[in-house]
Design a protein around this motif. Structure first.
Motif, PDB file in Angstrom:
ATOM      1  N   GLY A 187       0.903  -1.255  -0.102  1.00 37.16           N
ATOM      2  CA  GLY A 187       0.237  -0.198  -0.060  1.00 37.16           C
ATOM      3  C   GLY A 187       0.856   1.189   0.066  1.00 37.16           C
ATOM      4  O   GLY A 187       0.583   2.166  -0.659  1.00 37.16           O
ATOM      5  N   GLU A 207      -2.725  -8.081   5.541  1.00 36.87           N
ATOM      6  CA  GLU A 207      -1.467  -7.933   5.102  1.00 36.87           C
ATOM      7  C   GLU A 207      -1.087  -9.031   3.971  1.00 36.87           C
ATOM      8  O   GLU A 207       0.303  -9.608   4.131  1.00 36.87           O
ATOM      9  CB  GLU A 207      -0.344  -7.818   6.242  1.00 36.87           C
ATOM     10  CG  GLU A 207      -0.688  -6.785   7.351  1.00 36.87           C
ATOM     11  CD  GLU A 207      -0.533  -5.340   6.654  1.00 36.87           C
ATOM     12  OE1 GLU A 207       0.292  -5.253   5.771  1.00 36.87           O
ATOM     13  OE2 GLU A 207      -1.346  -4.430   7.043  1.00 36.87           O
ATOM     14  N   SER A 226      -0.887  -4.046  -3.742  1.00 33.62           N
ATOM     15  CA  SER A 226      -1.994  -3.759  -2.851  1.00 33.62           C
ATOM     16  C   SER A 226      -2.776  -2.769  -2.907  1.00 33.62           C
ATOM     17  O   SER A 226      -2.692  -1.942  -3.868  1.00 33.62           O
ATOM     18  CB  SER A 226      -1.335  -3.591  -1.411  1.00 33.62           C
ATOM     19  OG  SER A 226      -0.420  -4.454  -0.921  1.00 33.62           O
TER      20      SER A 226
HETATM   21 MG    MG Z   1      -0.334  -3.331   3.091  1.00 30.22          MG
END
Ligand code: MG
Ligand code: ASP
Length: 423
Positions: free
Chosen positions: A8, A203, A37
């Motif tokens: 991310g 995650e 992500s």
């Molecule tokens: Mg992440």
């Protein structure tokens, strides 16, 4: 073929996406399977959207969806000159569908709904990255993980069906490298046999990179991060961290078992099974060495690693009738613990006493007491820290116990674990 994973933080805004494209271009001439992500903090925002849907808070739901739409539109505006580009319509239509879910989905299964909504963060980010790469002249293809990674029905924590997934990658992914150099796919999502979306746990994008590499027999995997590689401690708790240049698969699994959060714990196994090396590198300094995780254990002992778990609570459980702690009441204790859903970070027993350490935020102390009080005395101590040192020696132990009281210490040949309290 090589596998890359961008988390991310590496796609958190337009500059970050441009940086991803520049890293991809460094590898011209190679075939890349790229796992991406959701952008920035989108997964957390999506979780709030699921909550609002679940609680039927319409205004909150619509606001949050609008806020995410604007976040992604700002990135698109920055990345693409022509506002007529197809990608604007694609993203807008994803958000229209999400917005319409308020009316169409009156959910009765939270975990199922969670996966249908939260997965959209990855769908959207990969569409944007793929479109941008194409605009930059990279022969890139968007690959839908919901056609590739086959799982069971354990929503939010789905288990991979490896045989089926390997077949699907063979049929639906690899052949496209004849036409494309890069394939962009979503981290952390999969699908059931009926085609319903699942997720692999928070995650989980690293894990997707491991799955992809395993199923496609990749040459290697690189996880691009905002740190120079795997460090010997979390800089949040430790000054003067040292980068680990090379560690073994075994050491990486040990470190993540004890709570080091650099790579998702499930990632290493598929790579170890096929001896596929895993690099952890900086997306800020892509030419720098980073860390390599591979089979040789020869460097593992060179640098001690420190893993800290804060906010721990230590329970001490003693049978009221003074019976010894033997197999029979140990199994009773574990039975009760599993009712409390307790995830044990450390345990130890003596003749009359069983001690367990848990994350404070994951346990309800009153509930724990209720679960045990008919047959056991139970005491607890909060505000503790658990320090694990791999490849320890006395100076490393001294270093972490300055101004700390040590409540419990466990040592094996390679690992020391200490429960400490601020003095
Ligand atoms: Mg992440
Ligand atoms: N976007 C998901 C999460 O934040 C998966 C990942 O980033 O690994 O949990």
């Amino acid at each position: 073929m090589r596998v890359f994973k961008f988390g991310g933080a590496s796609v958190k805004d337009a500059d970050a996406v441009r940086n991803v494209a520049s890293i991809v271009r460094l590898f011209e001439g190679e075939k890349l399977g790229v796992v991406v992500s959701a952008m920035g903090k989108t997964t957390n925002a999506m979780e709030r959207i699921v909550d609002a849907l679940w609680k039927r808070e319409e205004a909150e739901f619509k606001n949050l969806v609008e806020e995410r739409r604007q976040f992604h539109e700002a990135i698109l505006d920055d990345l693409f000159e022509s506002k007529e580009a197809q990608i604007f319509h694609e993203i807008s239509s994803e958000f229209d569908k999400l917005s319409a879910m308020y009316e169409s989905n009156v959910p009765d299964n939270y975990d199922f709904e969670y996966d249908q909504i939260v997965s959209l963060g990855e769908v959207i980010s990969t569409r944007i990255v793929d479109a941008y790469l194409n605009e930059q002249g990279v022969r890139s293809r968007w690959a839908d993980a919901r056609q590739l990674i086959r799982t069971d029905h354990s929503y939010r924590e789905a288990e991979v069906n490896w045989d089926k997934t390997e077949t699907l990658f063979g049929q639906r992914f690899m052949p496209h490298f004849e036409t494309f150099d890069v394939q962009i796919t979503q981290g952390f999502i999969g699908h059931t046999a009926e085609g319903l979306t699942t997720t692999l746990g928070r995650e989980g994008s690293d894990y997707t990179a491991g799955i992809l590499a395993f199923c496609c027999n990749a040459k290697d995997v690189t996880i691009w991060k905002d740190v120079p590689g795997m460090l010997n401690a979390d800089p949040k708790w430790f000054d003067n961290t040292i980068k680990l240049d090379s560690i073994s698969f075994k050491e990486a699994i040990e470190l993540s078992y004890y709570g080091a959060s650099v790579i998702h714990p499930k990632t290493v196994k598929p790579l170890q099974n096929k001896q596929i090396p895993l690099f952890v590198k900086s997306f800020i300094e892509p030419e720098a060495e980073g860390t390599v995780i591979q089979s040789s254990t020869s460097n593992d002992h060179l640098i001690p690693s420190f893993i800290f778990k804060m906010n721990q609570v230590l329970f001490s459980i003693t049978p009221k009738d003074f019976s010894f702690l033997v197999e029979k009441n140990l199994s009773d204790i574990f039975d009760r613990l599993s009712k409390a859903n307790a995830k044990i970070n450390l345990m130890q027993n003596s003749a009359l006493n069983f001690s367990i350490l848990l994350d404070e935020e994951k346990v309800n102390v009153d509930e724990m007491i209720k679960l045990f009080e008919d047959a056991y005395h139970i005491k607890f101590n909060t505000g503790l820290e658990l320090v694990t040192i791999r490849h320890y020696d006395q100076p490393t132990i001294d270093r972490v116990t300055v101004e700390k009281e040590v409540l419990l210490e466990q040592k094996t040949r390679e690992t020391a674990r200490l429960i400490v309290k601020q003095k």
